[in-house]
Design a protein around this motif. Structure first.
Motif, PDB file in Angstrom:
ATOM      1  N   MET A 136       0.835  -1.210   0.000  1.00  0.00           N
ATOM      2  CA  MET A 136       0.000   0.000   0.000  1.00  0.00           C
ATOM      3  C   MET A 136       0.868   1.258   0.000  1.00  0.00           C
ATOM      4  SD  MET A 136      -3.140   0.917   2.643  1.00  0.00           S
ATOM      5  CE  MET A 136      -4.063  -0.534   2.142  1.00  0.00           C
ATOM      6  N   THR A 137       2.107   1.130   0.496  1.00  0.00           N
ATOM      7  CA  THR A 137       2.960   2.309   0.608  1.00  0.00           C
ATOM      8  C   THR A 137       3.405   2.822  -0.755  1.00  0.00           C
ATOM      9  OG1 THR A 137       4.865   0.839   0.905  1.00  0.00           O
ATOM     10  CG2 THR A 137       3.798   1.677   2.890  1.00  0.00           C
ATOM     11  N   ASP A 138       3.419   1.940  -1.797  1.00  0.00           N
ATOM     12  CA  ASP A 138       3.828   2.374  -3.126  1.00  0.00           C
ATOM     13  C   ASP A 138       2.683   3.008  -3.902  1.00  0.00           C
ATOM     14  OD1 ASP A 138       6.374   1.414  -2.646  1.00  0.00           O
ATOM     15  OD2 ASP A 138       5.914  -0.572  -3.445  1.00  0.00           O
ATOM     16  N   GLN A 139       1.477   2.926  -3.376  1.00  0.00           N
ATOM     17  CA  GLN A 139       0.325   3.470  -4.072  1.00  0.00           C
ATOM     18  C   GLN A 139       0.188   4.967  -3.823  1.00  0.00           C
ATOM     19  OE1 GLN A 139      -2.559   0.758  -2.169  1.00  0.00           O
ATOM     20  NE2 GLN A 139      -3.149   0.118  -4.221  1.00  0.00           N
ATOM     21  N   ILE A 140      -0.511   5.611  -4.731  1.00  0.00           N
ATOM     22  CA  ILE A 140      -0.865   7.005  -4.493  1.00  0.00           C
ATOM     23  C   ILE A 140      -2.222   7.022  -3.786  1.00  0.00           C
ATOM     24  CG2 ILE A 140       0.445   7.822  -6.475  1.00  0.00           C
ATOM     25  CD1 ILE A 140      -2.196   8.122  -7.984  1.00  0.00           C
ATOM     26  N   PRO A 141      -2.491   8.029  -2.951  1.00  0.00           N
ATOM     27  CA  PRO A 141      -3.761   8.065  -2.224  1.00  0.00           C
ATOM     28  C   PRO A 141      -4.957   8.131  -3.171  1.00  0.00           C
ATOM     29  CG  PRO A 141      -2.186   9.637  -1.303  1.00  0.00           C
ATOM     30  CD  PRO A 141      -1.608   9.155  -2.594  1.00  0.00           C
ATOM     31  N   ALA A 142      -6.033   7.476  -2.780  1.00  0.00           N
ATOM     32  CA  ALA A 142      -7.284   7.607  -3.535  1.00  0.00           C
ATOM     33  C   ALA A 142      -7.781   9.042  -3.444  1.00  0.00           C
ATOM     34  CB  ALA A 142      -8.326   6.636  -2.994  1.00  0.00           C
ATOM     35  N   LEU A 143      -7.593   9.643  -2.284  1.00  0.00           N
ATOM     36  CA  LEU A 143      -7.906  11.063  -2.124  1.00  0.00           C
ATOM     37  C   LEU A 143      -7.009  11.640  -1.047  1.00  0.00           C
ATOM     38  CD1 LEU A 143      -9.772  11.757   0.659  1.00  0.00           C
ATOM     39  CD2 LEU A 143     -11.381  10.374  -0.619  1.00  0.00           C
ATOM     40  N   ARG A 144      -6.783  12.938  -1.164  1.00  0.00           N
ATOM     41  CA  ARG A 144      -5.925  13.630  -0.194  1.00  0.00           C
ATOM     42  C   ARG A 144      -6.410  15.058  -0.027  1.00  0.00           C
ATOM     43  NH1 ARG A 144      -0.980  16.495  -0.598  1.00  0.00           N
ATOM     44  NH2 ARG A 144      -0.798  16.024  -2.836  1.00  0.00           N
ATOM     45  N   LEU A 145      -6.540  15.487   1.227  1.00  0.00           N
ATOM     46  CA  LEU A 145      -6.887  16.872   1.535  1.00  0.00           C
ATOM     47  C   LEU A 145      -5.682  17.518   2.190  1.00  0.00           C
ATOM     48  CD1 LEU A 145      -9.614  14.980   2.117  1.00  0.00           C
ATOM     49  CD2 LEU A 145     -10.601  17.244   2.429  1.00  0.00           C
ATOM     50  N   GLU A 146      -5.359  18.724   1.770  1.00  0.00           N
ATOM     51  CA  GLU A 146      -4.133  19.389   2.214  1.00  0.00           C
ATOM     52  C   GLU A 146      -4.454  20.750   2.815  1.00  0.00           C
ATOM     53  OE1 GLU A 146      -0.981  21.368  -0.547  1.00  0.00           O
ATOM     54  OE2 GLU A 146      -0.379  19.259  -0.324  1.00  0.00           O
ATOM     55  N   ASN A 147      -4.182  20.900   4.111  1.00  0.00           N
ATOM     56  CA  ASN A 147      -4.299  22.190   4.829  1.00  0.00           C
ATOM     57  C   ASN A 147      -5.656  22.862   4.620  1.00  0.00           C
ATOM     58  OD1 ASN A 147      -1.629  22.011   5.838  1.00  0.00           O
ATOM     59  ND2 ASN A 147      -0.837  22.754   3.866  1.00  0.00           N
ATOM     60  N   ILE A 148      -6.720  22.107   4.872  1.00  0.00           N
ATOM     61  CA  ILE A 148      -8.071  22.627   4.674  1.00  0.00           C
ATOM     62  C   ILE A 148      -8.467  23.544   5.833  1.00  0.00           C
ATOM     63  CG2 ILE A 148     -10.506  22.030   4.436  1.00  0.00           C
ATOM     64  CD1 ILE A 148      -8.862  21.242   2.022  1.00  0.00           C
ATOM     65  N   VAL A 149      -8.950  24.726   5.489  1.00  0.00           N
ATOM     66  CA  VAL A 149      -9.468  25.698   6.462  1.00  0.00           C
ATOM     67  C   VAL A 149     -10.912  25.999   6.094  1.00  0.00           C
ATOM     68  CG1 VAL A 149      -9.284  28.050   7.359  1.00  0.00           C
ATOM     69  CG2 VAL A 149      -7.205  26.714   6.902  1.00  0.00           C
ATOM     70  N   LYS A 150     -11.797  25.976   7.093  1.00  0.00           N
ATOM     71  CA  LYS A 150     -13.192  26.343   6.873  1.00  0.00           C
ATOM     72  C   LYS A 150     -13.705  27.076   8.102  1.00  0.00           C
ATOM     73  CE  LYS A 150     -17.118  26.601   4.765  1.00  0.00           C
ATOM     74  NZ  LYS A 150     -17.247  27.453   3.550  1.00  0.00           N
ATOM     75  N   THR A 151     -14.242  28.282   7.875  1.00  0.00           N
ATOM     76  CA  THR A 151     -14.740  29.114   8.970  1.00  0.00           C
ATOM     77  C   THR A 151     -16.217  29.416   8.764  1.00  0.00           C
ATOM     78  OG1 THR A 151     -12.573  30.145   9.214  1.00  0.00           O
ATOM     79  CG2 THR A 151     -14.426  31.275  10.216  1.00  0.00           C
ATOM     80  N   PHE A 152     -16.990  29.276   9.833  1.00  0.00           N
ATOM     81  CA  PHE A 152     -18.379  29.707   9.862  1.00  0.00           C
ATOM     82  C   PHE A 152     -18.482  30.882  10.830  1.00  0.00           C
ATOM     83  CE2 PHE A 152     -18.523  25.131   8.891  1.00  0.00           C
ATOM     84  CZ  PHE A 152     -19.203  25.175   7.685  1.00  0.00           C
ATOM     85  N   PRO A 153     -19.600  31.621  10.812  1.00  0.00           N
ATOM     86  CA  PRO A 153     -19.702  32.777  11.706  1.00  0.00           C
ATOM     87  C   PRO A 153     -19.425  32.393  13.168  1.00  0.00           C
ATOM     88  CG  PRO A 153     -21.491  32.818  10.114  1.00  0.00           C
ATOM     89  CD  PRO A 153     -20.759  31.534   9.902  1.00  0.00           C
ATOM     90  N   GLY A 154     -18.351  32.953  13.699  1.00  0.00           N
ATOM     91  CA  GLY A 154     -17.990  32.727  15.094  1.00  0.00           C
ATOM     92  C   GLY A 154     -17.268  31.427  15.384  1.00  0.00           C
ATOM     93  N   MET A 164      -6.013   5.691   1.392  1.00  0.00           N
ATOM     94  CA  MET A 164      -5.406   4.920   0.317  1.00  0.00           C
ATOM     95  C   MET A 164      -6.447   4.028  -0.354  1.00  0.00           C
ATOM     96  SD  MET A 164      -2.391   6.109   0.614  1.00  0.00           S
ATOM     97  CE  MET A 164      -1.510   5.080  -0.572  1.00  0.00           C
ATOM     98  N   PRO A 165      -6.194   3.600  -1.585  1.00  0.00           N
ATOM     99  CA  PRO A 165      -7.104   2.641  -2.242  1.00  0.00           C
ATOM    100  C   PRO A 165      -7.201   1.357  -1.424  1.00  0.00           C
ATOM    101  CG  PRO A 165      -5.536   3.550  -3.822  1.00  0.00           C
ATOM    102  CD  PRO A 165      -5.064   3.980  -2.467  1.00  0.00           C
ATOM    103  N   GLY A 166      -8.395   0.833  -1.264  1.00  0.00           N
ATOM    104  CA  GLY A 166      -8.584  -0.407  -0.531  1.00  0.00           C
ATOM    105  C   GLY A 166      -8.434  -0.289   0.966  1.00  0.00           C
TER     106      GLY A 166
END
Length: 503
Positions: free
Chosen positions: A1-19, A31-33
């Motif tokens: 699994m270490t040689d695979q590329i991620p199925a999805l990856r989120l990088e430094n996500i910021v999300k702000t709502f009021p307050g 990773m896949p699987g």
């Protein structure tokens, strides 16, 4: 699994709502699987992170990669077209449409002139339902389905595309044990096809059954990852809440007062029959049984939502006639319902208005509602129940599950009930808030309330109850004191074994 590329990856996500800064530079990958569990207390940012991935929210900062290709998720349909499917905790179905139309909503098969190809629609949907072992047809109207079956329709949506990643947000909250087995089979099938699975749940037994890896969020920040096979529940809990919890500590039993509620030979059609029990002031009585055993139906009858076909209800030794919730409230019976979002709260209203809703008619000053009186009630129970909210103006829908549940409990406590019925008190609530709710229930008993707790979680019933009533097919099979009840004899009882001997 270490040689695979991620199925999805989120990088430094910021999300702000009021307050609220809901996400503060969170990075995450699957990773896949791989079945990757995402854990955290209510309000930690789990669902917000997944809604960013699923195209429901747009991030303020950060990037999303699908198989290392940068992607912008403009909408849920856009995310689905890119291979990311979100199975929601809150159902997002159209009750008026058929199962098939819901499964392929937004992408119905077409014939010439834009007409829907119903033959293909029903055939494709039927194949998916057969795979899920569902007992309903593609033509069934979704509004006619149970909550559990609606959840299966949500899951069916994930199987309509060649998914690269599937997000399950509390998928078993409304499922029976048999349906959970089917769900886990589907997850393992997707895993074998190389699909990345993100699994969000508060149920530790599920996490350790189904996941390969666990990542934890706390206060909108990433706190670390663990290999599931190399960790344990206590280590995961400490990472989640910053402390360990002793959920096995013995409860303190309050001195019992007089009988507050008595039920004699109560029946309600085919739902339950010949039910007899008592609840004392200062006592917590737990009801446990399989789905359909009649527990919730008894609660709804006591609260006037159902009409009994036979039997008597007595409060403080006096027979009462309860034909509506108004009657129940007048007699001092309150019900914290099983589904707080659908039945216990108005999500678009603020905290104060939700808490004072049942008594708003008594809080008027001339033709207007007294803001001061409402705020005073909210402030009192916010402090008593340790409700975490920026102010009374906050919409209830923006609170964590644990704080929403406290709002519902506070709403009824403010009515000074004699009997408080709590149905599934910690459904969809994280382990830290669950402990708080358990302690709150025990504190209410110490204060002299008569409390009925209905729960599908055996450890919960065993932990909070002074007595446990086991139900099977609409009747009470056994009644246990806290000293004699254990997992073995409780399982025997809810399976219909009427033996008077403790296993």
């Amino acid at each position: 699994m270490t040689d695979q590329i991620p199925a999805l990856r989120l990088e430094n996500i910021v999300k702000t709502f009021p307050g609220v800064r809901a996400l503060d530079g969170v990075s995450f990958q699957v990773m896949p699987g791989e079945v990757h569990a995402l854990l955290g207390e209510n309000g930690a940012g789990k669902s917000t992170l997944m809604k960013v991935l699923g195209g429901i929210h747009q991030p303020d900062e950060g990037r999303i990669f699908i198989e290392e290709v940068s992607a912008i998720m403009a909408s849920p349909l856009d995310a689905k077209s890119k291979g990311v499917v979100f199975i929601h905790q809150e159902l997002s179905l159209a009750d008026e449409l058929s199962v098939a139309e819901n499964i392929y909503l937004g992408e119905l098969p077409r014939k010439s002139f834009g007409r829907v190809d119903f033959e293909k629609l029903y055939a494709d949907s039927g194949a998916i339902l057969e795979r899920l072992k569902c007992g309903f047809t593609p033509q069934t109207i979704v509004g006619d389905l149970s909550i559990a079956n609606k959840q299966m329709v949500e899951i069916a949506r994930a199987l309509t595309v060649d998914a690269k990643a599937v997000i399950f947000d509390e998928p078993t909250a409304s499922l029976t044990d048999a349906e959970k087995v089917v769900l886990f089979d589907i997850i393992n099938d997707l895993r074998s096809q190389g699909v990345g699975i993100v699994y969000i749940s508060h149920r530790m037994d599920e996490i350790f059954t189904i996941s390969d890896k666990v990542s934890v969020l706390r206060d909108g920040e990433y706190r670390g990852s663990l290999i599931t096979a190399d960790t344990n529940e206590d280590e995961v809990t400490q990472l989640m809440i910053g402390r360990s919890l002793d959920l096995t500590a013995a409860i303190e039993h309050a001195p019992l007062g007089k009988v507050a509620l008595e039920v004699r030979d109560l029946s309600c059609g085919a739902l339950f029959h010949g039910v007899n029990f008592k609840v004392h002031a200062g006592e917590v009585v737990g009801f446990y049984g399989l789905v359909g055993a009649g527990r919730t139906e008894i609660a709804e009858t006591l609260f006037g939502l159902r009409s009994p076909s036979a039997g008597k209800i007595l409060l403080d030794g006096q027979e009462v006639n309860i034909s509506s919730p108004i009657d129940a409230i007048r007699y001092g019976i309150s019900l914290v319902p099983e589904d707080r979002k659908e039945q216990g709260l108005v999500l678009g209203m603020n905290c104060r208005d939700n808490m004072t809703l049942p008594q708003v008619g008594d809080l008027t000053a001339g033709p207007f509602v007294s803001d001061g009186a409402e705020i005073a009630i909210f402030d009192l129970y916010r402090d008593k129940l340790a409700i975490k909210t920026p102010s009374w103006r906050q919409q209830v829908g923006n609170l964590s599950g644990g704080n929403q549940q406290k709002i519902v409990i506070g709403k009824w406590l403010s009515m000074a009930p004699r009997v408080l019925i709590v149905d599934e008190p910690t459904r969809g609530i994280d382990v830290g808030s669950k402990s708080e709710i358990h302690n709150l229930i025990r504190d209410l008993a110490k204060q002299g309330y008569a409390v009925i707790v209905i729960s599908s979680e055996m450890p919960e019933v065993l932990r909070v109850s002074d007595r446990v009533i086991a139900m099977f097919h609409g009747e009470i099979i056994r009644e246990f004191s806290s000293e004699e009840v254990n997992e073995d004899n409780l399982v025997q009882a809810i399976s219909g074994i009427k033996s008077d001997k403790v296993a």
